[in-house]
Design a protein around this motif. Structure first.
Motif, mmCIF file in Angstrom:
data_model
loop_
_atom_site.group_PDB
_atom_site.id
_atom_site.type_symbol
_atom_site.label_atom_id
_atom_site.label_comp_id
_atom_site.label_asym_id
_atom_site.label_seq_id
_atom_site.Cartn_x
_atom_site.Cartn_y
_atom_site.Cartn_z
ATOM 1 N N ILE A 151 -0.964 -1.289 -0.077
ATOM 2 C CA ILE A 151 -0.179 -0.261 -0.748
ATOM 3 C C ILE A 151 -0.895 1.076 -0.607
ATOM 4 O O ILE A 151 -2.089 1.122 -0.300
ATOM 5 C CB ILE A 151 0.037 -0.578 -2.240
ATOM 6 N N LYS A 152 -0.175 2.149 -0.804
ATOM 7 C CA LYS A 152 -0.765 3.475 -0.797
ATOM 8 C C LYS A 152 -1.098 3.860 -2.233
ATOM 9 O O LYS A 152 -0.221 3.955 -3.086
ATOM 10 C CB LYS A 152 0.183 4.501 -0.178
ATOM 11 N N GLU A 190 -4.379 2.405 2.664
ATOM 12 C CA GLU A 190 -4.278 0.971 2.945
ATOM 13 C C GLU A 190 -5.050 0.164 1.911
ATOM 14 O O GLU A 190 -5.777 -0.776 2.208
ATOM 15 C CB GLU A 190 -4.787 0.670 4.367
ATOM 16 N N PHE A 191 -4.844 0.549 0.663
ATOM 17 C CA PHE A 191 -5.500 -0.147 -0.438
ATOM 18 C C PHE A 191 -4.908 -1.545 -0.614
ATOM 19 O O PHE A 191 -3.710 -1.754 -0.423
ATOM 20 C CB PHE A 191 -5.327 0.651 -1.726
ATOM 21 N N PRO A 214 -14.740 -8.770 -8.570
ATOM 22 C CA PRO A 214 -13.789 -7.952 -7.802
ATOM 23 C C PRO A 214 -13.010 -6.991 -8.699
ATOM 24 O O PRO A 214 -12.725 -7.288 -9.861
ATOM 25 C CB PRO A 214 -12.854 -8.994 -7.176
ATOM 26 N N GLY A 215 -12.659 -5.846 -8.126
ATOM 27 C CA GLY A 215 -11.891 -4.860 -8.871
ATOM 28 C C GLY A 215 -11.574 -3.662 -8.001
ATOM 29 O O GLY A 215 -11.963 -3.588 -6.831
ATOM 30 N N ILE A 216 -10.850 -2.723 -8.573
ATOM 31 C CA ILE A 216 -10.694 -1.420 -7.915
ATOM 32 C C ILE A 216 -12.073 -0.782 -7.878
ATOM 33 O O ILE A 216 -12.704 -0.569 -8.912
ATOM 34 C CB ILE A 216 -9.719 -0.523 -8.696
ATOM 35 N N ILE A 220 1.586 5.181 -6.896
ATOM 36 C CA ILE A 220 1.759 4.090 -5.937
ATOM 37 C C ILE A 220 2.927 4.401 -4.996
ATOM 38 O O ILE A 220 4.001 4.825 -5.428
ATOM 39 C CB ILE A 220 2.030 2.763 -6.663
ATOM 40 N N GLU A 221 2.712 4.145 -3.690
ATOM 41 C CA GLU A 221 3.755 4.307 -2.678
ATOM 42 C C GLU A 221 3.617 3.195 -1.643
ATOM 43 O O GLU A 221 2.600 2.487 -1.592
ATOM 44 C CB GLU A 221 3.632 5.667 -1.984
ATOM 45 N N ASP A 222 4.643 3.051 -0.799
ATOM 46 C CA ASP A 222 4.540 2.119 0.324
ATOM 47 C C ASP A 222 3.435 2.575 1.272
ATOM 48 O O ASP A 222 3.304 3.767 1.555
ATOM 49 C CB ASP A 222 5.860 2.061 1.089
ATOM 50 N N SER A 223 2.656 1.629 1.753
ATOM 51 C CA SER A 223 1.594 1.953 2.698
ATOM 52 C C SER A 223 2.165 2.194 4.085
ATOM 53 O O SER A 223 3.052 1.454 4.539
ATOM 54 C CB SER A 223 0.574 0.812 2.757
#
Length: 547
Positions: free
Chosen positions: A143-144, A208-209, A234-236, A275-278
Motif C-alpha cells: 500500500i502507499k 510500497e509499504f 514487528p511493527g511500523i 492510505i492510497e493504492d500502491s
C-alpha cells in the motif's frame, strides 16, 4: 556484535470481561422440572415468525478507539474500504530540556524513528533472531503510506456543549484532515501540503509499504565504538524527516512551545496517516491491519553541547527523547460499496424481511430482527399464543447461514453479536454465559456463541443461543419483546456503544462499538419467504410441554 538490550512487545490485545448475573430466572430450569407437574418432550418448534432486515449505519463515531484499522480492504460482495488514521502526539517527559551553551550551536537532530508494534504471536528464536506471526492482518499486498503533520485541531471537549461534553469525531471526516495536512519544506519548515514526513528513498517506508512480520533489529555504536543491537517485535518502523523535526522540536523548544503538553498539542497537532493504492499493485492494493497506535512512539536521537571546565569548545553528547502517540485519535473510513450492497440497503423491508443480510463492520450495516410478529410497540398476538402453551424451554437458537457463493474467498468475521436493540445492551444469555478464554477474553462466552462454523475452510453458519431470552419472554408476561440487533464484533468482551452521525432509517442513534472496530463483513441468508427453507433464518425452540 554484542546485544545489550532486547525490547519485546506483547502481541495479544487483552480486554477485561465483566461477568455477573442479573436475573433470577437463570436457575429456574431445575426448579420447574422437579414438582407436581408432569412433562413430555415435544419436537423442535420452528414456526415462530422471524423478520430480519438490513439497516445502514451511515456515518459512525470513530474517535479514541482501542484499536484502529489502517490500509485498504476489498470484499467482492461488499466493496472497498480505505482506512486512514490521525492521532495527537504528546511529550513523554513533562518538560523536556535541551542544553544550549552557544547560540550558534543548537542541538542537532541525528535521526527520527516511528515505531508502532503490530499484534503478533512470537515463534522460535535462533541466534537471537525471533520469528513472528502477525495477527489481525488481512491481505499481503503493498500500500502507499504517507505520513503528514496533522493541521486539524482535535479538541477534548465540544464547544457546542459549553465544553462540558467530550468532542466526538466521525468516520467521514477524512477531508477535514486532508485539507489541513502539513508537510516539510526543503529546509524542514512545516508548510501546508508540503513533502510527507516519511519521504526517504526506501520505498518500503512509503510507496510500497507492507505489513512485515520480520523482527526489527537496529544496531547502534556508542562513542567507544561498542555496538548495541535492539530487537523489537514487528511493527511500523520507518524514518521520518529529521529536518522537519529539527524545526518543529528544537526551534519549538527555543520558542517556548514545549513547556507542557497543553501548549505542545496546539503547536504540533499530531500525525495524519494517509492510505492510497500502491503504484506497485496494478490491480490496486488489498492489505489492512488492526493496530494499537497507543503503543507507538517517535524516538528522536540528537546531539547537544556538554560543558567541560577549562575546555573552550564544548563536547557534543548524544541523547534521545520520545514522543508518544497518545491523546485524541480518529479512524477515518472511506467506503466504496458494491452496487448490489447499496441496492439491498436501499430496499430493506421491515415488513417482509430481506433475502440477504449484509452485516458489515466499520461504517457498515447490521441486521434488525423482530420475533413473534411483534408490532412497533412490541405487542404480539403470536407471543401470547406461545405463552399459553406453558412450555418449558430447553434451548432456543437463531442460526444464520452464510451465502458461501457471494462470500467466495473473502475474509470472514470470526464472530457476530446479538443484542437488545431497544436498550443497546446484551441479552440475558450474554450475562449468563460464564465461559471464558484464559488467553483471549474476546473469545469467551462460547455457549452463547455467535462464533463462525466452517466446513472445508469456509464459513457455513453462525449460531446464537438465546434460551434464557425466550424462556423469560414465555414465562413473564411483563417481559418486553424487544427488537434484536445483529452485528459483527471485534471482541465479545466489548458491549459499549458509539453514536451514529445521523439517525438511521429505523431510528437508531447508537451502534455497538465492537462493530465499529471490526473492518470485516459477511452476507447471510435472511428470513424472507423466498429464501429456501434449508437456508432461511429461523428460530428453533426445543421445549418440554405438560401432559
Amino acid at each position: 556484535m554484542q546485544t545489550k538490550k532486547i525490547i519485546q512487545f506483547s502481541s495479544i490485545f487483552v480486554l477485561s470481561i465483566f461477568l455477573f448475573s442479573c436475573d433470577k430466572d437463570y436457575n429456574t430450569l431445575g426448579a420447574d422440572i422437579i414438582g407436581d407437574n408432569h412433562y413430555t418432550f415435544g419436537t423442535p418448534d420452528t414456526e415462530a415468525t422471524v423478520i430480519a432486515y438490513n439497516e445502514d449505519f451511515g456515518v459512525v463515531q470513530s474517535n479514541n478507539l482501542v484499536v484502529n484499522p489502517l490500509g485498504i480492504y476489498k470484499n467482492t460482495a461488499l466493496g472497498k474500504q480505505t482506512a486512514h488514521f490521525a492521532t495527537q502526539v504528546l511529550l513523554s517527559e513533562p518538560v523536556p530540556t535541551f542544553t544550549i551553551i552557544d547560540e550558534d550551536r543548537d542541538p542537532e537532530i541525528l535521526d527520527v524513528t516511528l515505531y508502532v508494534p503490530y499484534f503478533s504471536t512470537r515463534g522460535t528464536t535462533t541466534d537471537e533472531v525471533t520469528t513472528y506471526t502477525l495477527d489481525s492482518v488481512y491481505g499481503t499486498s503493498k500500500i502507499k503510506l504517507s505520513i503528514y503533520e496533522n493541521g486539524y485541531l482535535m479538541r477534548d471537549f465540544d464547544p457546542a456543549s459549553n465544553f462540558t461534553a467530550a468532542q466526538k469525531y466521525f468516520s467521514d471526516q477524512t477531508n477535514d484532515f486532508e485539507v489541513n495536512k502539513r508537510g516539510a519544506a526543503p529546509d524542514g519548515i512545516s508548510v501546508a501540503n508540503g513533502e510527507r514526513l516519511n519521504n526517504g528513498e526506501n520505498v518500503k517506508d512509503n510507496d510500497e509499504f507492507f505489513f512485515d512480520a520480520t523482527q526489527i533489529a537496529e544496531t547502534t555504536t556508542d562513542e567507544d565504538g561498542e555496538e548495541t543491537t535492539t530487537r523489537s517485535a514487528p511493527g511500523i518502523y520507518l524514518k521520518l524527516n529529521k529536518a522537519f523535526f529539527q524545526k518543529k522540536i528544537i526551534d519549538g523548544y527555543i520558542q517556548g512551545k514545549l513547556v507542557n503538553n497543553n501548549v505542545f498539542r496546539d503547536y504540533f497537532r499530531g500525525l495524519y496517516f494517509k492510505i492510497e493504492d500502491s503504484p506497485a499493485e496494478p490491480n490496486g492494493s488489498n492489505s489492512l491491519a488492526m493496530i494499537n497506535f497507543k503503543a507507538g512512539k517517535i524516538t528522536i536521537n540528537y546531539e547537544e553541547d556538554k560543558a567541560v571546565d577549562g575546555q573552550e569548545e564544548p563536547d557534543r553528547v548524544k541523547k534521545s527523547m520520545v514522543l508518544s502517540l497518545a491523546g485524541n485519535t480518529v479512524s477515518l473510513l472511506n467506503q466504496e460499496r458494491t452496487s448490489n450492497y447499496q441496492a439491498v440497503l436501499a430496499n430493506a423491508s421491515s415488513a417482509l424481511g430481506d433475502e440477504k443480510l449484509y452485516v458489515n463492520g466499520g461504517a457498515g450495516s447490521m441486521t434488525i430482527i423482530d420475533l413473534f410478529a411483534r408490532d412497533v410497540s412490541g405487542e404480539s398476538a403470536e407471543l401470547e399464543e406461545y405463552r399459553a402453551k406453558d412450555w418449558l424451554i430447553n434451548e432456543a437458537s437463531l442460526t444464520f447461514r452464510i451465502d458461501r457463493d457471494l462470500m467466495g474467498n473473502n475474509q470472514e468475521p470470526y464472530r457476530v453479536y446479538l443484542y437488545d436493540l431497544n436498550n443497546n445492551r446484551p441479552i440475558i444469555d450474554y450475562y449468563g454465559d460464564q465461559t471464558v478464554s484464559a488467553t483471549k477474553p474476546k473469545f469467551g462466552k462460547r455457549i452463547h456463541s455467535g462464533i463462525i462454523v466452517k466446513e472445508d475452510g469456509k464459513g457455513t453458519y453462525y449460531k446464537i443461543r438465546l434460551t434464557n431470552h425466550i424462556s423469560r419472554l414465555f414465562k413473564n408476561p411483563d417481559s418486553t419483546n424487544v427488537r434484536l440487533g445483529l452485528v459483527v464484533t471485534e471482541s465479545i468482551a466489548i458491549v459499549d456503544n458509539y453514536e451514529t452521525k445521523n439517525q438511521t432509517a429505523s431510528g437508531l442513534k447508537k451502534v455497538p462499538l465492537a462493530s465499529v472496530l471490526n473492518p470485516l463483513g459477511t452476507v447471510l441468508y435472511g428470513s424472507k419467504s423466498s429464501v429456501p427453507l434449508d437456508k432461511r433464518l429461523k428460530l428453533e425452540i426445543y421445549y418440554t410441554k405438560p401432559d
